[in-house]
Design an enzyme around this catalytic site. Structure first.
Site, PDB file in Angstrom:
ATOM      1  N   ASN A 306      -8.273  15.340 -28.218  1.00 19.76           N
ATOM      2  CA  ASN A 306      -8.873  14.469 -29.227  1.00 19.76           C
ATOM      3  C   ASN A 306      -9.632  13.330 -28.538  1.00 19.76           C
ATOM      4  O   ASN A 306      -9.637  13.237 -27.303  1.00 19.76           O
ATOM      5  CB  ASN A 306      -7.781  13.945 -30.161  1.00 19.76           C
ATOM      6  CG  ASN A 306      -6.875  12.947 -29.471  1.00 19.76           C
ATOM      7  OD1 ASN A 306      -6.676  12.980 -28.261  1.00 19.76           O
ATOM      8  ND2 ASN A 306      -6.295  12.051 -30.242  1.00 19.76           N
ATOM      9  N   CYS A 308      -9.257  10.237 -27.786  1.00 20.40           N
ATOM     10  CA  CYS A 308      -8.612   9.322 -26.818  1.00 20.40           C
ATOM     11  C   CYS A 308      -7.788  10.024 -25.761  1.00 20.40           C
ATOM     12  O   CYS A 308      -7.154   9.366 -24.918  1.00 20.40           O
ATOM     13  CB  CYS A 308      -7.755   8.322 -27.574  1.00 20.40           C
ATOM     14  SG  CYS A 308      -8.738   7.233 -28.583  1.00 20.40           S
ATOM     15  N   GLU A 310      -4.998  11.816 -25.722  1.00 19.26           N
ATOM     16  CA  GLU A 310      -3.545  11.982 -25.700  1.00 19.26           C
ATOM     17  C   GLU A 310      -3.082  13.248 -26.414  1.00 19.26           C
ATOM     18  O   GLU A 310      -1.920  13.622 -26.294  1.00 19.26           O
ATOM     19  CB  GLU A 310      -2.865  10.757 -26.333  1.00 19.26           C
ATOM     20  CG  GLU A 310      -2.764  10.754 -27.843  1.00 19.26           C
ATOM     21  CD  GLU A 310      -4.079  10.442 -28.542  1.00 19.26           C
ATOM     22  OE1 GLU A 310      -4.155  10.580 -29.765  1.00 19.26           O
ATOM     23  OE2 GLU A 310      -5.020  10.050 -27.823  1.00 19.26           O
TER      24      GLU A 310
END
Length: 802
Positions: A306, A308, A310
């Site tokens: 995704n 970011c 994580e």
């Protein structure tokens, strides 16, 4: 790795007693013990601005308690799919409502915003597959637009696309390569975000073995391209070993799998490091480690994450995330403060139940996403308030004790998440792909309702709602200045620090102002033990940032969203060491940020811009052509007139353009002539015209006016917040193709150069005169944290990726 500590006046036990007494005296301890549902002023404002239901005129239809009840009621409906009675459903509703109102756990923003409302899109992020064909590429562009419209973020792997210059069999032409196609996705994001309440965020990933890898690494170097993308290079452990040994590695053409050449691994790695030092991109994703923990390898290989980083996801998977507020997982007694493990277990079980219900209640934007999300039933239980917890327990962030506690807490959450997911199997069954999953094997056949249930995601605005520190990040600032209306400046402080400062007798307004300017206690007159406890992000060596991420990663199924912060004077070697340490400590990825290296970032503290001040000290200001003479208006000029509906009636805005078709002047009228509104609008238009004729970038004008709010109204699906906002909206619609003007005066570049700034990006002038890029909603400073761009102002809550 050791910490050089100054000799402290008090023992650890005495310090914990001081903290406990201060927090009890301030009322914070009672709020935690009693699970108070009292919201901070910041949370109330954020909820009103972004989360509470509104009608088309912008009138708020619910209060915060009503929002929590709306979400709890909607999500509890999923229980009815599994044979429960209405009485049992109501009990589930109350359970969900309680855990949210007590600020013990909050789901991700789309769930809070949309559950029980018409949109009903509850997921934060998605991964879309990009195949090597025009049909696939532009189908994904369309799907990206639909996802961003619904409030989600997207991740892509572009590794399947043939390299630039490669043959295109169907036409006999040559391919333009993955980087050129990423720009198409970036442009689509720009278009959609103009009408949305949440800005679309993207992750672009390319395998290090792709022939276009060097072009990808430098894709964001000039700061003007791929502004809606984070980019990361997918590397393997084999590549990293070749970096260590200074060996060559093969480049593979994805079209047929043939070797397309070789590069030196260390040289490629070095270029990644240098660009990350310079711009913050690219990050690194350790893709083989991610696939080693892929819970559903039978369904395919994970290629991307995704926005970011994580949440690694299979193509068409979505992430349904939520975070436990660790600051509320303690109990204050008369003589101690301790972890409340029973409370943490109960909250974790409720969190898993709630997030599993999100999957059923979700209205996914694309059918393929709905199918895959219900097949693997991924959820992501994470944490926030980590720094608050450390303060409550009297533990320094950069210490072995903190690392040990991080492992202990995350191990406990992971174990309880697995138990909770297993309990749901009894009434709901396993996730549909469990039979072929990594959980169903000879060594351990754990039945699970959900795949990979633990993720540490960015907490963005939900941490503001909870009144908690962000994710697992250190404290960003202990005090900062907020600009409010009528040019009043308020100094606000961290509540834990303020409580201890008042209890210990060293609190003062002057101290808080000094702290807002310096950003750190390091050189201020406060007790040494307080300096030890309240260390902010830039007080902490980047090595400890990496080690903290690694500590949480040990018991996190997916990955960890964290930014490894560096001071402005950090060297390329510092970044190199951080990247290697992330590899050696078994992280699944790493994102670094050197203070001041991104054009959009401005910290709210004084030290960030110290290099700017130092540069200015050596400049003879009298020699700088500071004042501008506006260009004269030509005899004939052409333009357009737009009607914009505002809360004060219809506004008619005329924008005239110069010979380069760039905005040159603005005239506006509002309803009937006369009155204060018309006078103020005329003043705004004159000032905008003056700025345009004086060579100010139109995008800078837009960024300063957008978001000013007074009597908001809807205009054909667009929220118009005020008359200034309407003027900015009209100007923005008619900017040049590059999104900014080319009508800067000839003196602009020399001014920046004289002040010691490079002019490699269009932000050089804004750095000189504005202090850097500002928040598009409130014009306040922004920061980089948890892999996101976020507004420092707690009342605003704008972020680029939450």
């Amino acid at each position: 790795m050791t910490i050089t500590r100054k000799e402290l006046e008090f023992s650890t036990e005495e310090i914990r007693n001081k903290i406990r007494n201060a927090l009890k005296e301030s009322g914070i301890a009672d709020q935690v013990n009693e699970r108070s549902n009292e919201l901070t002023e910041n949370s109330k404002v954020v909820l009103q601005r972004r989360y509470l239901s509104k009608d088309r005129e912008g009138n708020i239809l619910e209060d915060p308690d009503g929002m929590f009840r709306r979400v709890a009621s909607n999500l509890s409906q999923a229980d009815l799919n599994y044979g429960v009675t209405e009485i049992q459903r109501r009990a589930t509703e109350d359970e969900f409502y309680d855990v949210m109102t007590r600020l013990e756990f909050l789901p991700n923003s789309p769930t809070l915003m949309n559950a029980g409302r018409e949109l009903q899109q509850l997921s934060a992020c998605f991964v879309l597959p990009v195949d090597d064909s025009l049909s696939s590429i532009f189908s994904r562009v369309k799907e990206t637009a639909l996802i961003h419209k619904s409030g989600g973020g997207t991740g892509f792997a572009f590794s399947r696309l043939r390299p630039e210059g490669d043959v295109v069999g169907s036409t006999g032409g040559v391919a333009s390569g993955p980087v050129s196609f990423i720009n198409a996705f970036d442009a689509a994001t720009d278009v959609v975000k103009q009408g949305g309440t949440r800005r679309g965020a993207n992750m672009g990933i390319l395998k290090v073995t792709h022939p276009d890898i060097l072009k990808f690494i430098t894709a964001k170097e000039d700061g003007t391209k791929l502004t809606n993308f984070n980019i990361s290079v997918a590397v393997t452990e084999d590549f990293m070993e070749k970096v260590k040994n200074n060996e060559m590695f093969d480049l593979i053409n994805p079209r047929g799998g043939e070797i397309a050449g070789q590069l030196n691994a260390r040289e490629v790695f070095e270029q990644m490091v240098q660009l990350a030092w310079k711009t913050g991109d690219p990050g690194i994703v350790f893709l083989d480690r991610i696939n080693r923990d892929n819970p559903n390898p039978q369904l395919g290989e994970i290629e991307s994450t995704n926005p970011c980083g994580e949440q690694p996801l299979l193509p068409y998977e979505s992430c349904n995330l939520g975070s436990i507020n660790l600051a509320r997982m303690v109990t204050f007694t008369d003589d101690d403060v301790v972890m409340d493990w029973d409370r943490l277990a109960r909250v974790t079980h409720t969190a898993v139940h709630l997030l599993d219900n999100v999957i059923d209640m979700n209205q996914y934007p694309i059918a393929e996403i709905a199918d895959m999300s219900r097949t693997t039933r991924r959820i992501g239980v994470g944490v926030m308030g980590w720094s608050d917890l450390l303060v409550e327990l009297g533990i320094r962030y950069d210490s072995q004790e903190a690392l040990d506690l991080a492992e202990q807490v995350m191990k406990y959450i992971q174990e309880e998440s697995y138990k909770a997911s297993g309990h749901l199997v009894d009434s709901r069954g396993t996730f549909p792909s469990w039979e072929g999953s990594a959980y169903n094997n000879s060594s351990s056949s754990q039945k699970m309702r959900n795949s990979a249930p633990v993720t540490i995601a960015p907490t963005g605005t939900i941490s503001i709602i909870a009144g908690a520190s962000s994710g697992i990040e250190p404290l960003f600032a202990l005090s900062y200045v907020r600009n409010v209306m009528d040019r009043t400046k308020l100094v606000e402080g961290n509540p834990y620090f303020e409580a201890i400062a008042k209890a210990e007798g060293f609190y003062s307004d002057i101290l808080m102002q000094q702290l807002a300017e310096s950003g750190s206690l390091e050189h201020l007159e406060v007790p040494e033990w307080v300096k030890e406890l309240f260390r902010v992000s830039h007080d902490i060596n980047p090595e400890w940032h990496v080690r903290m991420q690694a500590a949480f990663q040990k018991h996190t199924d997916n990955s960890v969203s964290k930014t490894i912060n560096f001071p402005h004077d950090a060297t390329i070697d510092d970044v190199r060491q951080a990247y290697m340490l992330a590899y050696e400590t078994n992280c699944k990825g790493i994102t670094v940020y050197r203070d001041g290296s991104k054009s959009e970032q401005v910290l709210s503290t004084g030290d960030t811009s110290k290099h700017s001040a130092d540069a200015k000290e050596n400049v003879d200001i009298s020699e700088i052509p500071y004042y501008r003479v506006p260009r004269e208006r030509p005899r004939e000029i052409r333009g357009v007139t737009e009607r914009v509906r505002t809360g004060h009636g219809n506004m008619y805005i005329t924008i005239n353009f110069d010979e380069e078709q760039l905005p040159f002047e603005v005239f506006s009228t509002l309803g009937k002539a006369g009155g204060c509104d018309s006078a103020q609008l005329e003043a705004i238009s004159r000032l905008v015209t003056l700025a345009l004729r004086s060579g100010v970038d139109p995008q800078e004008i837009v960024s300063h006016l957008r978001g000013i709010t007074c009597c908001p109204a809807w205009d054909e699906g667009t929220l118009v917040r005020s008359a200034p906002d309407a003027v900015a909206l009209a100007v923005e619609r008619h900017l040049g193709q590059n999104g900014h003007g080319s009508n800067r005066l000839p003196t602009a570049e020399p001014v920046a150069t004289q002040l010691g700034f490079t002019t490699e990006t269009d932000d050089a002038i804004s750095v000189v005169y504005e202090g850097g890029r500002r928040c598009p909603d409130c014009n306040g400073p922004v920061m980089f944290q948890e892999g996101c761009v976020k507004c420092v102002d707690g009342f605003c809550a704008w972020s680029k990726c939450d």
